[in-house]
Design an enzyme around this catalytic site. Structure first.
Site, PDB file in Angstrom:
ATOM      1  N   GLY A  12       7.132  16.574  41.080  1.00 33.57           N
ATOM      2  CA  GLY A  12       8.086  16.807  42.162  1.00 33.57           C
ATOM      3  C   GLY A  12       8.742  18.153  41.984  1.00 33.57           C
ATOM      4  N   LYS A 178      27.512   8.975  37.064  1.00 34.77           N
ATOM      5  CA  LYS A 178      27.146   9.993  38.063  1.00 34.77           C
ATOM      6  C   LYS A 178      26.925   9.319  39.407  1.00 34.77           C
ATOM      7  CE  LYS A 178      25.070  14.133  39.433  1.00 34.77           C
ATOM      8  NZ  LYS A 178      23.858  14.943  39.321  1.00 34.77           N
TER       9      LYS A 178
HETATM   10  N1  LIG Z   1      18.968  19.845  43.541  1.00 34.59           N
HETATM   11  C1  LIG Z   1      19.857  19.641  42.568  1.00 34.59           C
HETATM   12  O1  LIG Z   1      20.676  20.523  42.227  1.00 34.59           O
HETATM   13  C2  LIG Z   1      19.917  18.336  41.858  1.00 34.59           C
HETATM   14  C3  LIG Z   1      19.111  17.290  42.231  1.00 34.59           C
HETATM   15  N2  LIG Z   1      19.188  16.107  41.540  1.00 34.59           N
HETATM   16  C4  LIG Z   1      18.331  14.978  41.913  1.00 34.59           C
HETATM   17  O2  LIG Z   1      16.974  15.314  41.604  1.00 34.59           O
HETATM   18  C5  LIG Z   1      16.090  14.725  42.555  1.00 34.59           C
HETATM   19  C6  LIG Z   1      15.321  15.829  43.272  1.00 34.59           C
HETATM   20  O3  LIG Z   1      16.255  16.580  43.985  1.00 34.59           O
HETATM   21  P1  LIG Z   1      15.849  17.987  44.671  1.00 34.59           P
HETATM   22  O4  LIG Z   1      15.020  18.798  43.732  1.00 34.59           O
HETATM   23  O5  LIG Z   1      17.093  18.562  45.216  1.00 34.59           O
HETATM   24  O6  LIG Z   1      14.929  17.465  45.876  1.00 34.59           O
HETATM   25  P2  LIG Z   1      13.717  18.235  46.598  1.00 34.59           P
HETATM   26  O7  LIG Z   1      13.459  17.484  47.860  1.00 34.59           O
HETATM   27  O8  LIG Z   1      14.030  19.701  46.659  1.00 34.59           O
HETATM   28  O9  LIG Z   1      12.497  18.075  45.572  1.00 34.59           O
HETATM   29  C7  LIG Z   1      11.738  16.900  45.459  1.00 34.59           C
HETATM   30  C8  LIG Z   1      10.272  17.349  45.578  1.00 34.59           C
HETATM   31  O10 LIG Z   1       9.416  16.285  45.168  1.00 34.59           O
HETATM   32  C9  LIG Z   1       8.272  16.379  45.991  1.00 34.59           C
HETATM   33  N3  LIG Z   1       7.498  15.142  45.904  1.00 34.59           N
HETATM   34  C10 LIG Z   1       7.891  13.892  46.187  1.00 34.59           C
HETATM   35  N4  LIG Z   1       6.891  13.024  45.982  1.00 34.59           N
HETATM   36  C11 LIG Z   1       5.836  13.772  45.546  1.00 34.59           C
HETATM   37  C12 LIG Z   1       4.496  13.470  45.173  1.00 34.59           C
HETATM   38  N5  LIG Z   1       4.039  12.227  45.218  1.00 34.59           N
HETATM   39  N6  LIG Z   1       3.679  14.469  44.782  1.00 34.59           N
HETATM   40  C13 LIG Z   1       4.143  15.753  44.735  1.00 34.59           C
HETATM   41  N7  LIG Z   1       5.391  16.115  45.083  1.00 34.59           N
HETATM   42  C14 LIG Z   1       6.223  15.117  45.482  1.00 34.59           C
HETATM   43  C15 LIG Z   1       8.816  16.666  47.354  1.00 34.59           C
HETATM   44  O11 LIG Z   1       7.803  17.126  48.216  1.00 34.59           O
HETATM   45  C16 LIG Z   1       9.871  17.718  47.010  1.00 34.59           C
HETATM   46  O12 LIG Z   1       9.322  19.020  47.026  1.00 34.59           O
HETATM   47  C17 LIG Z   1      16.998  13.899  43.492  1.00 34.59           C
HETATM   48  O13 LIG Z   1      17.138  12.592  42.986  1.00 34.59           O
HETATM   49  C18 LIG Z   1      18.326  14.633  43.396  1.00 34.59           C
HETATM   50  O14 LIG Z   1      19.424  13.815  43.778  1.00 34.59           O
HETATM   51  C19 LIG Z   1      20.006  15.930  40.455  1.00 34.59           C
HETATM   52  C20 LIG Z   1      20.832  16.942  40.065  1.00 34.59           C
HETATM   53  C21 LIG Z   1      20.861  18.197  40.750  1.00 34.59           C
HETATM   54  C1  LIG Z   2      28.330  16.082  42.043  1.00 39.06           C
HETATM   55  C2  LIG Z   2      27.871  16.350  43.464  1.00 39.06           C
HETATM   56  C3  LIG Z   2      28.620  15.512  44.443  1.00 39.06           C
HETATM   57  C4  LIG Z   2      28.143  17.820  43.678  1.00 39.06           C
HETATM   58  O1  LIG Z   2      28.030  18.185  45.009  1.00 39.06           O
HETATM   59  C5  LIG Z   2      26.403  16.037  43.560  1.00 39.06           C
HETATM   60  O2  LIG Z   2      25.801  15.630  42.572  1.00 39.06           O
HETATM   61  C6  LIG Z   2      25.674  16.100  44.851  1.00 39.06           C
HETATM   62  O3  LIG Z   2      26.057  16.856  45.733  1.00 39.06           O
HETATM   63  O4  LIG Z   2      24.666  15.333  44.941  1.00 39.06           O
END
Ligand SMILES: NC(=O)C1=CN([C@@H]2O[C@H](COP(=O)(O)OP(=O)(O)OC[C@H]3O[C@@H](n4cnc5c(N)ncnc54)[C@H](O)[C@@H]3O)[C@@H](O)[C@H]2O)C=CC1
Ligand SMILES: CC(C)(CO)C(=O)C(=O)O
Length: 293
Positions: A12, A178
């Site tokens: 991902g 979290k």
């Molecule tokens: N973006 C951030 O700053 C943070 C994100 N998270 C958590 O991490 C997780 C990912 O978040 P993001 O990176 O923001 O989301 P995102 O949507 O940018 O990335 C997820 C990626 O996984 C890919 N994907 C899903 N299933 C797939 C598969 N079967 N094969 C290949 N690729 C696949 C999607 O196409 C997408 O590109 C979520 O649970 C989010 O809440 C946690 C902390 C910080």
């Molecule tokens: C901690 C917080 C709420 C920061 O925006 C976050 O984890 C989110 O936006 O998913």
């Protein structure tokens, strides 16, 4: 085996997955990125990171996962089961989830061995195909009741890659804490289309306290420490006051949110336990109604 001989896989390769994989590759590890659709085509041309660092990397990327020593799962919570199914076809090594939401470890563990939980406060988002490294944070990895060799290995790799990372023996508590932060801030800000700090307004904070209390009841039934939970939520709201939560960003972009795996999971578990979770149910259904718009 030398640490740098390990093959690391990112399952991902979106915002946070690309940030983790990019920083790990920059420190000299062999990293394989798994992506799909547009993100796959973008990464075939390279990974561009801006923000707290500037880096342009050629990366090894494919649509299907490969054998690896460590696989970091960074798909949205609603894609976890599908990711687990794909990973079950290869030897994916130690599996670390850095996802938000509840139940990811459990869903991965139904199909995969050597799963360890993780929670990260590093921040990244994607704009115009570029990964913006928005904020440095901390990442906790591990299990419950003991610190495993797998968690220590992952800690070594992430520390070697420059991350603030700690192996812990209470990862469920950290995932839940979290999740409660997200259960308060994400839906309220998404519904009202406001920045995180607004949840501290008197009227909204009274809703926040209901959400927290309902989450506490479930955590206590699960034997998870709830001390300081309200203070933890308040602290994040203050620290990220000017942020737009990820759920607000998803709603603004017309993307599906993770509501079912945050507030929705609290509702599901509360139902199983025979306790009410009206505030979480209200927020869950309001966000879902917005998604269906
Ligand atoms: N973006 C951030 O700053 C943070 C994100 N998270 C958590 O991490 C997780 C990912 O978040 P993001 O990176 O923001 O989301 P995102 O949507 O940018 O990335 C997820 C990626 O996984 C890919 N994907 C899903 N299933 C797939 C598969 N079967 N094969 C290949 N690729 C696949 C999607 O196409 C997408 O590109 C979520 O649970 C989010 O809440 C946690 C902390 C910080
Ligand atoms: C901690 C917080 C709420 C920061 O925006 C976050 O984890 C989110 O936006 O998913």
């Amino acid at each position: 085996m030398n640490l740098k001989d390990l093959k690391i896989q990112i399952m991902g390769s979106g915002a946070i997955g690309s940030l983790f994989g990019g920083l790990i590759q920059l420190s000299g590890f062999d990293v394989h990125f798994v992506a799909r659709r547009k993100r796959l085509e973008v990464l075939k041309k390279g990974l561009r990171i801006r923000g707290l660092i500037e880096a342009d990397l050629d990366v090894d990327v494919s649509e299907k996962p490969e054998n690896a020593d460590i696989t970091i799962v960074a798909v949205k919570a609603y894609d976890t089961e599908n990711a687990a199914e794909l990973l079950s076809k290869v030897d994916c090594g130690v599996v670390l989830t850095i996802q938000n939401g509840l139940g990811n470890v459990e869903r991965l563990s139904r199909k995969l061995k050597r799963v360890i939980g993780g929670v990260t406060t590093y921040g990244a988002n994607i704009k115009d195909d570029i990964v913006f490294y928005a904020g440095e944070g901390v990442t906790f990895v591990g299990n419950d009741g003991y610190i495993s060799e797998d968690a220590l290995l992952v800690e070594r790799v992430l520390k070697e890659s420059g991350f603030n990372c700690y192996a812990v023996d209470n990862i469920s508590e950290r995932i839940w804490r979290k999740a409660i932060v997200n259960a308060v801030i994400n839906p309220i800000t998404a519904i009202l289309k406001v920045e995180n700090g607004r949840v501290l307004d008197e009227g909204l904070w009274s809703i926040a306290k209901l959400v927290i209390e309902e989450g506490k009841q479930v955590m206590e039934r699960l034997g998870i420490n709830v001390d300081g939970l309200e203070e933890a939520v308040r602290e994040v709201a203050v620290k990220t006051a000017r942020n737009r939560s990820s759920m607000l960003q998803d709603i603004m972009a017309g993307r599906r949110t993770e509501i079912d795996y945050i507030n929705g999971e609290i509702v599901r578990l509360s139902d199983e336990m025979g306790i009410s979770a009206c505030a979480n149910l209200l927020l869950t259904n309001l966000v879902k109604a917005m998604e269906e718009k």
